[in-house]
Design a protein around this motif. Structure first.
Motif, PDB file in Angstrom:
ATOM      1  N   SER A   1       0.768  -1.109  -0.145  1.00 60.22           N
ATOM      2  CA  SER A   1      -0.029  -0.006  -0.215  1.00 60.22           C
ATOM      3  C   SER A   1       0.854   1.201   0.068  1.00 60.22           C
ATOM      4  O   SER A   1       1.964   1.243   0.456  1.00 60.22           O
ATOM      5  CB  SER A   1      -1.035  -0.008   1.394  1.00 60.22           C
ATOM      6  N   CYS A   2       0.284   2.493  -0.671  1.00 59.68           N
ATOM      7  CA  CYS A   2       0.957   3.511  -0.518  1.00 59.68           C
ATOM      8  C   CYS A   2      -0.276   4.682  -0.450  1.00 59.68           C
ATOM      9  O   CYS A   2      -1.075   4.670  -0.989  1.00 59.68           O
ATOM     10  CB  CYS A   2       1.749   3.758  -1.992  1.00 59.68           C
ATOM     11  N   ARG A   3      -0.131   5.534   0.399  1.00 64.63           N
ATOM     12  CA  ARG A   3      -0.840   6.727   0.546  1.00 64.63           C
ATOM     13  C   ARG A   3      -0.023   8.133   0.398  1.00 64.63           C
ATOM     14  O   ARG A   3       0.968   8.305   1.013  1.00 64.63           O
ATOM     15  CB  ARG A   3      -1.446   6.794   2.091  1.00 64.63           C
ATOM     16  N   ALA A   4      -0.791   9.106  -0.142  1.00 66.13           N
ATOM     17  CA  ALA A   4      -0.444  10.367  -0.520  1.00 66.13           C
ATOM     18  C   ALA A   4      -0.957  11.212   0.677  1.00 66.13           C
ATOM     19  O   ALA A   4      -2.328  11.227   0.967  1.00 66.13           O
ATOM     20  CB  ALA A   4      -0.768  10.731  -1.837  1.00 66.13           C
ATOM     21  N   SER A   5      -0.256  12.174   0.936  1.00 69.23           N
ATOM     22  CA  SER A   5      -0.873  13.282   1.872  1.00 69.23           C
ATOM     23  C   SER A   5      -1.944  14.085   1.236  1.00 69.23           C
ATOM     24  O   SER A   5      -2.635  14.798   1.967  1.00 69.23           O
ATOM     25  CB  SER A   5       0.209  14.065   2.533  1.00 69.23           C
ATOM     26  N   GLN A   6      -1.954  14.306  -0.002  1.00 65.93           N
ATOM     27  CA  GLN A   6      -3.171  14.989  -0.708  1.00 65.93           C
ATOM     28  C   GLN A   6      -3.181  14.229  -2.207  1.00 65.93           C
ATOM     29  O   GLN A   6      -2.459  13.393  -2.397  1.00 65.93           O
ATOM     30  CB  GLN A   6      -2.726  16.564  -1.019  1.00 65.93           C
ATOM     31  N   SER A   7      -4.505  14.419  -2.767  1.00 65.67           N
ATOM     32  CA  SER A   7      -4.739  13.842  -3.917  1.00 65.67           C
ATOM     33  C   SER A   7      -3.534  14.042  -5.096  1.00 65.67           C
ATOM     34  O   SER A   7      -3.202  15.151  -5.091  1.00 65.67           O
ATOM     35  CB  SER A   7      -5.933  14.084  -4.571  1.00 65.67           C
TER      36      SER A   7
ATOM     37  N   ASN B   1      -1.096  10.072 -10.836  1.00 66.96           N
ATOM     38  CA  ASN B   1       0.310  10.136 -11.082  1.00 66.96           C
ATOM     39  C   ASN B   1       1.104   9.592 -10.197  1.00 66.96           C
ATOM     40  O   ASN B   1       1.880  10.265  -9.527  1.00 66.96           O
ATOM     41  CB  ASN B   1       0.472  11.902 -11.153  1.00 66.96           C
ATOM     42  N   LEU B   2       1.352   8.313 -10.126  1.00 71.51           N
ATOM     43  CA  LEU B   2       1.898   7.453  -9.129  1.00 71.51           C
ATOM     44  C   LEU B   2       2.705   6.545  -9.851  1.00 71.51           C
ATOM     45  O   LEU B   2       2.137   5.855 -11.064  1.00 71.51           O
ATOM     46  CB  LEU B   2       1.163   6.644  -7.968  1.00 71.51           C
ATOM     47  N   ALA B   3       4.076   6.154  -9.633  1.00 72.74           N
ATOM     48  CA  ALA B   3       4.726   5.159  -9.980  1.00 72.74           C
ATOM     49  C   ALA B   3       5.197   4.218  -9.009  1.00 72.74           C
ATOM     50  O   ALA B   3       5.333   4.624  -7.786  1.00 72.74           O
ATOM     51  CB  ALA B   3       6.144   5.775 -10.436  1.00 72.74           C
ATOM     52  N   TRP B   4       5.555   2.954  -9.389  1.00 68.49           N
ATOM     53  CA  TRP B   4       6.056   2.029  -8.514  1.00 68.49           C
ATOM     54  C   TRP B   4       7.363   1.536  -9.008  1.00 68.49           C
ATOM     55  O   TRP B   4       7.635   1.190 -10.082  1.00 68.49           O
ATOM     56  CB  TRP B   4       5.185   0.696  -8.172  1.00 68.49           C
TER      57      TRP B   4
ATOM     58  N   GLU C   1      -4.924   6.692  -2.121  1.00 70.09           N
ATOM     59  CA  GLU C   1      -4.659   5.480  -1.899  1.00 70.09           C
ATOM     60  C   GLU C   1      -4.301   4.625  -2.992  1.00 70.09           C
ATOM     61  O   GLU C   1      -5.312   4.336  -4.322  1.00 70.09           O
ATOM     62  CB  GLU C   1      -5.928   4.854  -1.204  1.00 70.09           C
ATOM     63  N   PHE C   2      -3.287   3.782  -2.793  1.00 66.61           N
ATOM     64  CA  PHE C   2      -2.790   3.025  -4.159  1.00 66.61           C
ATOM     65  C   PHE C   2      -2.284   1.541  -3.490  1.00 66.61           C
ATOM     66  O   PHE C   2      -1.954   1.680  -2.565  1.00 66.61           O
ATOM     67  CB  PHE C   2      -1.728   3.876  -4.619  1.00 66.61           C
ATOM     68  N   THR C   3      -2.362   0.630  -4.559  1.00 67.36           N
ATOM     69  CA  THR C   3      -1.930  -0.575  -4.343  1.00 67.36           C
ATOM     70  C   THR C   3      -1.139  -1.370  -5.336  1.00 67.36           C
ATOM     71  O   THR C   3      -1.329  -0.994  -6.445  1.00 67.36           O
ATOM     72  CB  THR C   3      -3.247  -1.690  -3.902  1.00 67.36           C
ATOM     73  N   LEU C   4      -0.079  -1.759  -4.824  1.00 67.78           N
ATOM     74  CA  LEU C   4       0.656  -2.781  -5.926  1.00 67.78           C
ATOM     75  C   LEU C   4       0.330  -4.146  -5.616  1.00 67.78           C
ATOM     76  O   LEU C   4       0.733  -4.415  -4.306  1.00 67.78           O
ATOM     77  CB  LEU C   4       2.226  -2.496  -5.663  1.00 67.78           C
ATOM     78  N   THR C   5       0.037  -5.010  -6.331  1.00 65.27           N
ATOM     79  CA  THR C   5      -0.152  -6.330  -6.030  1.00 65.27           C
ATOM     80  C   THR C   5       0.839  -7.254  -6.726  1.00 65.27           C
ATOM     81  O   THR C   5       1.047  -6.884  -8.013  1.00 65.27           O
ATOM     82  CB  THR C   5      -1.661  -6.894  -6.606  1.00 65.27           C
TER      83      THR C   5
END
Lengths: 108, 125
Positions: A22-28, A32-35, A70-74
């Protein structure tokens, strides 16, 4: 500055099992998210961008989801090379681009 | 095959200047599709973006506020490379330093898709 928070810090998984990070950002940050995956002694390698698009050459067992904060890498079935540290990074708000502190995936 | 090859010293004395170079093969430092970045990684600070250079009808540099007063990033079109200089080094600057490409078009990843091998830099006090 946007703060990226990853959980858990360490994840113990058996080979062949599924891992969910899981990865959470402090604001929206919209999508625009990378893993990235980082093996010991190596540079990070881009796995996922735009929250859910696999980078060139990345196996299908990696999938990303989420939007907003809220983001998820599976990883569907862990292979030996997947025991590593995973980082998320936002590129929605600059400066600066910011990274999470990582989730270490270790062998159970 | 596109590659970034870093060079530079691994040991810097406190108060001195760090100089690293990143040589590009398979792409161009003058590309209108990319920007060229320096990122560092330490156990205490994690992955930290330092700055970038890119060409859009002229050279543009952007820097992280944390290092803005101490950092220079210069492109070298003749050698197809870019460099990092960080002045007034302290032990807190001890880290692995990476160069990295970011594809900047809206049609590509806009993430760091290519990295150098990393240089472990230790600042001696």
């Amino acid at each position: 500055e946007i703060v990226m928070t990853q959980s858990p810090a360490t994840l113990s998984v058996s080979p062949g099992e599924r891992a969910t990070l899981s990865c959470r950002a402090s604001q929206s940050i919209t999508s625009n998210l990378a893993w990235y995956r980082q093996k010991p002694g190596q540079a990070p390698r881009l796995l996922i961008y735009d929250a859910s698009t696999r980078a060139t050459g990345v196996p299908a067992r990696f999938s990303g989801s989420g939007s907003g904060t809220e983001f998820t890498l599976t990883i569907s079935s862990l292979q030996s090379e997947d025991f590593a540290i995973y980082y998320c990074q936002q590129y929605n708000n600059w400066p600066p681009w910011t990274f999470g502190h990582g989730t270490k995936v270790e062998i159970k | 095959q596109v590659q970034l090859q870093q060079s530079g010293p691994g040991l810097v004395e406190s108060s001195q200047t760090l100089s690293l170079t990143c040589a590009i093969s398979g792409d161009s430092v003058s590309s209108s599709k990319a920007d060229w970045n320096w990122i560092r990684q330490s156990p205490s600070r994690g992955l930290e973006w330092l700055g970038r250079t890119y060409y859009r009808s002229g050279w543009i540099n952007d820097f992280a506020v944390l290092v803005k007063s101490r950092i220079t990033i210069d492109p070298d079109t003749a050698k197809n490379q870019f460099s990092l200089q960080l002045t007034s080094m302290t032990p807190d600057d001890t880290a692995v330093y990476y160069c990295a490409r970011r594809c900047s078009l809206s049609t590509c990843s806009r993430a760091f898709d290519l990295w150098g091998q990393g240089t472990m830099v230790t600042v001696s006090s």
